[in-house]
Motif scaffolding. Sequence first.
Motif, PDB file in Angstrom:
ATOM      1  N   SER A  93       0.935  -1.145  -0.013  1.00 44.51           N
ATOM      2  CA  SER A  93      -0.026  -0.174  -0.206  1.00 44.51           C
ATOM      3  C   SER A  93       0.896   1.425   0.147  1.00 44.51           C
ATOM      4  O   SER A  93       0.519   1.950  -0.782  1.00 44.51           O
ATOM      5  CB  SER A  93      -0.864   0.036   1.313  1.00 44.51           C
ATOM      6  N   ALA A  94       1.945   1.282   0.814  1.00 48.26           N
ATOM      7  CA  ALA A  94       3.001   2.375   0.945  1.00 48.26           C
ATOM      8  C   ALA A  94       3.575   2.868  -0.664  1.00 48.26           C
ATOM      9  O   ALA A  94       3.646   3.891  -0.894  1.00 48.26           O
ATOM     10  CB  ALA A  94       3.787   2.108   1.764  1.00 48.26           C
ATOM     11  N   ILE A  95       3.997   1.679  -1.224  1.00 48.75           N
ATOM     12  CA  ILE A  95       4.501   1.652  -2.705  1.00 48.75           C
ATOM     13  C   ILE A  95       3.662   2.321  -3.439  1.00 48.75           C
ATOM     14  O   ILE A  95       3.886   3.121  -4.496  1.00 48.75           O
ATOM     15  CB  ILE A  95       5.180   0.371  -2.833  1.00 48.75           C
ATOM     16  N   GLU A  96       2.350   1.883  -3.489  1.00 49.57           N
ATOM     17  CA  GLU A  96       1.404   2.309  -4.326  1.00 49.57           C
ATOM     18  C   GLU A  96       1.321   3.763  -4.123  1.00 49.57           C
ATOM     19  O   GLU A  96       1.046   4.569  -5.192  1.00 49.57           O
ATOM     20  CB  GLU A  96       0.006   1.588  -4.342  1.00 49.57           C
ATOM     21  N   GLY A  97       1.137   4.402  -2.877  1.00 50.18           N
ATOM     22  CA  GLY A  97       1.168   5.644  -2.458  1.00 50.18           C
ATOM     23  C   GLY A  97       2.120   6.505  -3.219  1.00 50.18           C
ATOM     24  O   GLY A  97       2.035   7.625  -3.567  1.00 50.18           O
ATOM     25  N   PHE A  98       3.690   5.960  -2.939  1.00 53.35           N
ATOM     26  CA  PHE A  98       4.518   6.603  -3.539  1.00 53.35           C
ATOM     27  C   PHE A  98       4.591   6.833  -5.040  1.00 53.35           C
ATOM     28  O   PHE A  98       5.016   7.930  -5.453  1.00 53.35           O
ATOM     29  CB  PHE A  98       5.873   5.700  -3.367  1.00 53.35           C
ATOM     30  N   LYS A  99       3.894   5.821  -5.633  1.00 52.81           N
ATOM     31  CA  LYS A  99       3.844   5.949  -7.192  1.00 52.81           C
ATOM     32  C   LYS A  99       2.872   6.816  -7.688  1.00 52.81           C
ATOM     33  O   LYS A  99       2.801   7.514  -8.639  1.00 52.81           O
ATOM     34  CB  LYS A  99       3.132   4.424  -7.674  1.00 52.81           C
ATOM     35  N   VAL A 100       1.778   7.246  -6.639  1.00 53.48           N
ATOM     36  CA  VAL A 100       0.749   8.223  -6.845  1.00 53.48           C
ATOM     37  C   VAL A 100       1.312   9.586  -6.813  1.00 53.48           C
ATOM     38  O   VAL A 100       1.176  10.503  -7.291  1.00 53.48           O
ATOM     39  CB  VAL A 100      -0.332   7.799  -6.521  1.00 53.48           C
TER      40      VAL A 100
END
Length: 665
Positions: free
Chosen positions: A384-391
């Motif tokens: 979830s954290a990495i997806e947040g970084f990608k956004v």
Amino acid sequence: MLIFSNNEGKSRFNKPLYGLTGIYTLSEGIALPYVLSLVEVNRAIDELKIAEQIPASLETKWSLKELFQREIDEKRVEDDIVKGYLLDPNKLKFFNAITIVLMPKDDDGKIQNAFDETTSVAPPPIPWDSTDPDDEQWKNFQSEVANFGGVQFVSTGVSARLRWDEDRVLAVAVDGQHRLWALRTFREDPRFRGGTLNTIEQQTKIPILFILLHPSAGFKNLQSTSDYSIRGIARELFTDLNKNAKTVDKARELILDDKSISAQCVRTLLTESTGEDAKDKLPLSLVRWQDDSNRFDSSYYLNSLVHLDLLISAALDLKPPRDPMEKKHVLDFIDSIDSALGTGEEKVQYEGRSLEEYYIEDYCDEDGNPDTPFARIPENYLGSAIEGFKVNFRPWLIKLLLEFKPYRNLLQYAREHNLIEGTFGSYQAQTSKHKGIIRQREIAKDSDWNSREILSHQAAINSIKENQWAFKAIFQKAIVRLGRIVEFDYKAKDKNLGNIDDVLSCLDRLYDKGILKVDADLPDYPFRLWTFVAINQGTDKIKVARTVEDRIFSLLCLWYFGSRKIQIDVAKGSQILSRRKLLNFFSADKNKAEWPACTDAYKALYKGFDTVAFYGREHEKMNNQQKEEMVRDRFSAILAIGLPELNTQSSLLQVSEEDDELDAE
């Protein structure tokens, strides 16, 4: 010891090894057979190889993890293992098992993806020597014999016998490569044993685990979603077995740590392997990964792996708890994670449970008091954290790192000369030892090879970088801080601040004007443009410190804010401020709400000028008003040179007294 079979000259099988066989079936659809054998130390040194001993090839592509794992740290081998351990008379000597994968190779010694089943070479006889009665028993009817691609594996129950043809098979270490190389160094180096172990040392037997990747030996794989060639499996084993081994520098540590949010985020910015190009990723072939240096201002590098990690850590600005058992510290940490890596109204979560809920329920007792330390993002929340970084970060970060004009120029040169996917990139992906082998081999065929294929391109890229701030780590951190304000803090929705494309447009204009050179001049003024901002007066050397980064960031902010204000005023038909009035405008507290931290930027830069070195030898005779005038004159000239729109204004030609007054607009 090598034994020629009846087909002498066609195969060279080693003397049989004996041990126990077993199988791992812990993954559904996968069975991984192995043999555990006690191997005499001399045989281990002679017959087992490390990845660096695999013949060098420019055709092989490497992933980021593989680049690290195949490189031997000679200093660690010699200082820590040989001198600090094997040669210490007071140490008990013991190595745990070394893991070996038997891998097929072709006639040139290159690793293949599968064993060759088409060869007509007959398998070796059992027993290997008619005078060996112990080996004779492996011929009995209860033994199961598997011959495949130059490997002979015989088993009866849990007992096993193993041989391989050294012309067709390489026994390569996927775990314990530094231990194996240390044993070789210990025996062969003239400073240590000079080629021969003493009688007592020769009695040592090393536990070796051999992985057998062939169906006839019991290997089974029903999963087809990943690379499950022999090379692919060996690489995966390499990664899994080594990621928790002793790390020797920051680069290896960050990229092998699958539990680190910054390491995971770095990987989203890079191509998967060397020899690969992509429009929205930094080519791994042009990234400095070989050591723990954060510098990329020389040679062919577009960036540095360690620098990217520092860059992302600074951009995320997470607040790890000083005390992982202090609840307030942990909750502040979780809040910083949600602020940086949550998306929209959603916090970082796993299976519908927020990180704060997870902490309260799993890390605290019934009374809400912590009973388990919490120091990093739990592994199940990393996705979830990495997806947040990608956004939240990746889109504008990758634009800055790829589309800023000097980076664009470097990439254009690299692509025009096929450096990323061609010979140059393949060569730079090699270990130091393999580079030497390839260089020697190619020069023997073509004396100009190294100069033409490697050195000329390194020099050309180096000339693109010459004296450019863009390739200084401290400067790139500053432009990312500016990008963060525009794109993350204000979500690219503030009419004054614009978006990342506006930031890039401003930076490109500054670059084209030549003022982003370290040695840029400030016309009609003493000292270079960047003196008292980022370079030392007198020596013109860059001062690397947080205060210097702050001043670079502050100047970029004022240049960008000034450019934006002028564009907005022109669009409105408003009067354009002179350079002095514009400087006064950004120094006024009342304007920092619309222009974030503009007063802090003004103060940081003013403090850099307010020095004895700037005022000169007569500083003691100057009053405060004279000093302030001297600072403001230079400060406004520096501001103006970064604002081409102002240079056409007649107001620049004269500075009236009212320019010194705080602008009331």
